[in-house]
Write a protein that holds these residues in place. Structure first.
Motif, PDB file in Angstrom:
ATOM      1  N   VAL A 275      21.776  73.109  40.190  1.00 11.94           N
ATOM      2  CA  VAL A 275      21.503  74.089  39.274  1.00 11.94           C
ATOM      3  C   VAL A 275      22.447  73.938  38.129  1.00 11.94           C
ATOM      4  N   PHE A 276      22.323  74.433  37.068  1.00 14.12           N
ATOM      5  CA  PHE A 276      23.229  74.304  35.824  1.00 14.12           C
ATOM      6  C   PHE A 276      22.841  75.725  34.852  1.00 14.12           C
ATOM      7  N   LEU A 277      24.028  76.115  34.203  1.00 11.19           N
ATOM      8  CA  LEU A 277      23.939  77.048  33.156  1.00 11.19           C
ATOM      9  C   LEU A 277      24.159  76.384  31.697  1.00 11.19           C
TER      10      LEU A 277
ATOM     11  N   VAL B 206      31.809  73.015  41.055  1.00  7.25           N
ATOM     12  CA  VAL B 206      31.153  73.261  39.572  1.00  7.25           C
ATOM     13  C   VAL B 206      32.101  72.553  38.543  1.00  7.25           C
ATOM     14  N   ARG B 207      31.107  71.859  37.640  1.00 11.93           N
ATOM     15  CA  ARG B 207      31.826  71.026  36.344  1.00 11.93           C
ATOM     16  C   ARG B 207      31.186  71.396  35.032  1.00 11.93           C
ATOM     17  N   ALA B 208      32.135  71.656  34.207  1.00  7.22           N
ATOM     18  CA  ALA B 208      31.917  72.103  32.843  1.00  7.22           C
ATOM     19  C   ALA B 208      31.799  71.081  31.909  1.00  7.22           C
ATOM     20  N   LYS B 209      30.811  70.777  31.024  1.00 10.31           N
ATOM     21  CA  LYS B 209      31.030  69.759  30.155  1.00 10.31           C
ATOM     22  C   LYS B 209      30.406  70.347  28.817  1.00 10.31           C
ATOM     23  N   ASP B 210      31.231  70.417  27.733  1.00  9.42           N
ATOM     24  CA  ASP B 210      30.548  71.029  26.470  1.00  9.42           C
ATOM     25  C   ASP B 210      30.230  72.326  26.640  1.00  9.42           C
TER      26      ASP B 210
ATOM     27  N   GLU C  62      29.576  79.757  48.804  1.00 10.24           N
ATOM     28  CA  GLU C  62      30.016  81.248  48.548  1.00 10.24           C
ATOM     29  C   GLU C  62      31.074  81.195  47.363  1.00 10.24           C
ATOM     30  N   ARG C  63      31.661  80.193  46.924  1.00  7.64           N
ATOM     31  CA  ARG C  63      32.718  80.412  45.802  1.00  7.64           C
ATOM     32  C   ARG C  63      31.997  80.388  44.537  1.00  7.64           C
ATOM     33  N   VAL C  64      30.539  80.085  44.500  1.00  6.65           N
ATOM     34  CA  VAL C  64      29.995  80.339  43.103  1.00  6.65           C
ATOM     35  C   VAL C  64      29.520  81.685  43.143  1.00  6.65           C
ATOM     36  N   ASN C  65      29.853  82.722  43.894  1.00 10.73           N
ATOM     37  CA  ASN C  65      29.288  83.968  43.775  1.00 10.73           C
ATOM     38  C   ASN C  65      30.355  84.817  43.115  1.00 10.73           C
ATOM     39  N   ARG C  66      30.461  84.598  41.504  1.00  7.98           N
ATOM     40  CA  ARG C  66      31.213  85.279  40.753  1.00  7.98           C
ATOM     41  C   ARG C  66      30.474  85.176  39.457  1.00  7.98           C
ATOM     42  N   SER C  67      31.599  85.774  38.483  1.00 11.71           N
ATOM     43  CA  SER C  67      31.045  85.783  37.026  1.00 11.71           C
ATOM     44  C   SER C  67      31.695  84.666  36.334  1.00 11.71           C
TER      45      SER C  67
END
Length: 467
Positions: free
Chosen positions: A243-245, A272-276, A286-291
């Protein structure tokens, strides 16, 4: 006697004089700083002599031609006569100025006819220099500003400027006098710019005597980034992969950087990985359960968008599009079947009611004959015409059958009854169904007195009406 004689002698000459014509252009348009040519010709006639041709403006002589004295021009550096002759004298203006606009008369002196004059109306115009531009510094800050400017410089007459756009706004126009009798017109489109106005089309229309010129533009409105995040479907559950945002932003100037953060200020989870502008989640836990926050920056500042993520223990049962479509189709079919059944039942009930209405016709009593006991007849439904006709009951002896005494045995009576039934069936087969006469039980004796035997062996009533 002398006057009539003089008119008689001068008559032919008067006709020639009247026929003498001077030809010029009634109207003429010239352009500033360019030359203008004003023609003047005279119809030739051997009996008429041209003494002089003169061009004048406002009562002032500009150029004169005489066959005897030659050519004279008031300002040789500005005016000329092109190949003058007794039949032509064309005026040339070397460089037009706005002040030279007006009426120019070509006056010809004829002998012995006198003077003749024709006038040319000269209009002097200047082709303007047109330009338009969008204000690149317009800022979406809630204040009214000039977003586009249109200019028509050094034109004569002054240009007319209009704007064409779907954006609400006001127009301010200023006209100033230029050099050499020209005009400069500046028009501005004023509005309160918003981010939605950035890139919208607007057209400046310049209308002038020389041409109509449209100048299309695109507005440029500066505003800080506007940010949205996509990709969360509210079905992120434990162990879900891939999944991704996606962080989308627009702004003027264009965004220069994207930064992913957590709303509580903590570091991003290990999965979780952020790119651009993308945030990838390898596996949901469970650690992805956040804003998560996506912050975008351009020259005017930074803006952020917050995406809340709820991690579920199990995947949600969602109905696919194909399942939804199939369910909808099945529902429509069931509704149609139900409607068809209702229509069928209604039609069938109407048919039954109609048939019952015909079968329950109220019988009416009709009396046939006069002076005899009355006989009652009952209307029979059409649906019973296909059934064999039956006799109304045992008939009394009418004299057509052998008399049976009281001492005859019962076997003979039954035999005679069978013969009567056979004769009645034969009559039914010959004539088909007809109106049956049913004797009233109380006046059964009437039938014996009313029946009459025929030569073919049949029996009919004297008073009944047959159909």
């Amino acid at each position: 006697m002398r006057c009539p004689l003089l008119l008689l002698l001068l008559g032919p000459l008067y006709t020639v004089i009247q026929a003498q014509q001077i030809y010029v252009k009634e109207t003429l348009t010239g352009i500033i700083d360019q030359e203008a040519i004003l023609p003047c010709t005279i119809s030739s006639d051997p009996n008429i002599r041209v003494s002089q041709i003169m061009w004048e403006k406002g009562g002032n002589s500009i150029a004169v031609y005489s066959p005897q004295h030659g050519t004279h021009v008031s300002e040789p550096n500005r005016y000329q006569l092109l190949e003058p002759s007794p039949s032509s004298a064309t005026l040339r203006i070397l460089s037009l100025r706005a002040a030279e606009e007006g009426d120019y008369s070509c006056e010809v002196t004829l002998f012995p006819a006198g003077n003749r004059k024709a006038t040319t109306k000269l209009a002097v115009i200047a082709v303007p220099q047109n330009s338009a531009e969008a204000n690149s510094e317009a800022l979406a800050n809630g204040e009214e500003q000039t977003v586009a400017t249109c200019r028509s410089s050094n034109g004569r007459p002054p240009s007319r400027i209009t704007w064409q756009t779907s954006l609400p706004g006001n127009v301010t126009t200023i006209m100033t006098n230029g050099t050499n009798g020209t005009y400069t017109v500046v028009s501005r489109y004023v509005m309160t710019p918003t981010s939605q106005a950035d890139g919208m089309p607007i057209t400046c229309n310049i209308d002038h005597e020389s041409a109509a010129v449209p100048i299309p533009l695109r507005l440029s409105v500066m505003y800080p980034p506007e940010v949205t995040v996509e990709g969360y479907d509210d079905n992120w559950h434990l162990k879900r992969n891939g999944v991704f945002l996606t962080c989308s932003a627009k702004g003027n100037p264009h965004p220069t950087s994207y930064t992913w953060k957590t709303a509580d200020g903590s570091s991003l989870p290990p999965t979780v990985r952020a790119k651009d502008n993308m945030l990838y989640v390898d596996e949901v836990d469970e650690r992805v359960n956040r804003s998560f926050l996506c912050e975008v920056t351009n020259a005017l500042g930074s803006r952020a968008y917050r995406q809340d993520v709820l991690v579920r223990e199990h995947a949600m049962q969602t109905q696919t599009n194909a399942g939804a479509i199939a369910g909808g189709v099945i529902g429509v079919i069931l509704v149609l079947l139900l409607l068809a059944a209702i229509v069928f039942i209604v039609i069938k009930r109407k048919g039954l009611h109609s048939k019952q209405d015909r079968g329950t016709y109220s019988p009416k009593t009709r009396v046939f004959g006069t002076g005899k006991p009355s006989q009652e007849f009952t209307y029979q439904d059409d649906g019973e015409l296909d059934k064999p006709l039956k006799g109304p009951g045992p008939m009394r002896d009418s004299g057509l059958s052998p008399s049976l005494g009281e001492d005859e045995d019962e076997e003979e009576r039954l035999k005679y009854k069978v013969l009567e039934d056979d004769e009645e069936d034969e009559r039914f087969n010959e004539v088909g169904p007809m109106l049956q006469l049913r004797p009233h039980p109380q006046i059964g004796a009437y039938l014996d007195d009313d029946m009459e035997s025929q030569t073919d062996g049949s029996i009919i009533s004297r008073t009944a009406v047959y159909v």
